[in-house]
Design an enzyme around this catalytic site. Sequence first.
Site, short mmCIF file in Angstrom:
data_model
loop_
_atom_site.label_atom_id
_atom_site.label_comp_id
_atom_site.label_asym_id
_atom_site.label_seq_id
_atom_site.Cartn_x
_atom_site.Cartn_y
_atom_site.Cartn_z
NE ARG A 168 20.35 39.40 46.81
CZ ARG A 168 20.86 40.56 47.09
NH1 ARG A 168 21.63 40.90 48.12
NH2 ARG A 168 20.95 41.44 46.15
CE LYS A 201 22.98 33.13 75.21
NZ LYS A 201 23.90 34.18 76.10
CE LYS A 233 23.50 28.23 81.29
NZ LYS A 233 23.56 29.13 80.04
CD GLU A 266 25.17 28.97 85.22
OE1 GLU A 266 24.34 29.30 85.95
OE2 GLU A 266 25.02 29.34 83.95
CG ASP A 293 27.31 32.36 84.83
OD1 ASP A 293 27.80 32.84 83.82
OD2 ASP A 293 26.16 32.73 85.24
#
Length: 339
Positions: A168, A201, A233, A266, A293
Amino acid sequence: MAISCNKQEFLLRPVFHARESTTAFLPPLSLSLKLPPQSHSKVRRVVKMSATEVTSSRISYESFAIKPPEHPTYDLKGIIKLALEEDAGDRGDVTCLATIPFDMEVEAYFLAKEDGIIAGIALAEMIFHEVDPSLKVEWSKNDGDFVHKGLQFGRVHGRAHNIVVAERVVLNFMQRMSGTATLTKAMANAAYPAYMLETRKTAPGLRLVDKWAVLIGGGRNHRMGLFDMVMIKDNHISAAGGVADALKAVDLYLEQNNLQMEVEVETRTLEEVEEVLHYSSQTKTSLTRIMLDNMVVPLPNGDVDISMLKEAVQLINGRYETEWFVDSFCESTRHLPQN
């Protein structure tokens, strides 16, 4: 997704975007156990199983067709142990203990139930080895190979109880990795000559496994975490007072701490692109890549508007790698600039 380019090359970062969950793309695999004719009468002759995901352990990676990415603290063997313990709990496999003779030996076969890219073979060997080092595992395919529906591509021989305990976890990891690799391959082919990167992510605890699957599918790894690359960012830019101020602060931090690593910034507008280029023309900087972006705009008819993206790429003119984000899968990539 995101895409980045270095002159003729581009980078696509889509695999773990929230809309791109690999769950819907898991190619079903199965493992069938063939029991010997003299088996105890209470045991069924064939036991079939299926599954969903995979991960890796600490063994020499030299023999692997595609090695896992490096991480300074990630313990693959620990992840395998956790997965096995999660399944076994505090009693082990009570069904196997009740029905399968302890010393019974069987041979089990891996079967592909759909076409796709197989991934997790090396990790499966780690899991079998963790459960029972005496199990003998053989494969007719390597990680990254294409398998067609109905293909028998591997087998394992040994104690039935230990094979069933491992199956499994093996299949769960393999199916997850194969789904990620298959989707990555499809997008990489559609985006060529772009190349693809994944994001952070990923499923918590499975980052290295997910990123390994991207490599197996023909993608490339972006940063492993917060520690191995500077990625400036919008939040960092706002806190620093602007994109040039953020870059200046990063350059100062790296110099003061004697650090050398890639730096990505960014940008959301052409003005920010120009500000970055002006800063870098006036100052020695560690900047290596510019993210463009939200410069690929989806249109109602399914096409994308890349006019701003093209203008930004022209402004940068090969001085830095560029990366951009697209919010859809393979169809959008055919509209992207090729230089």
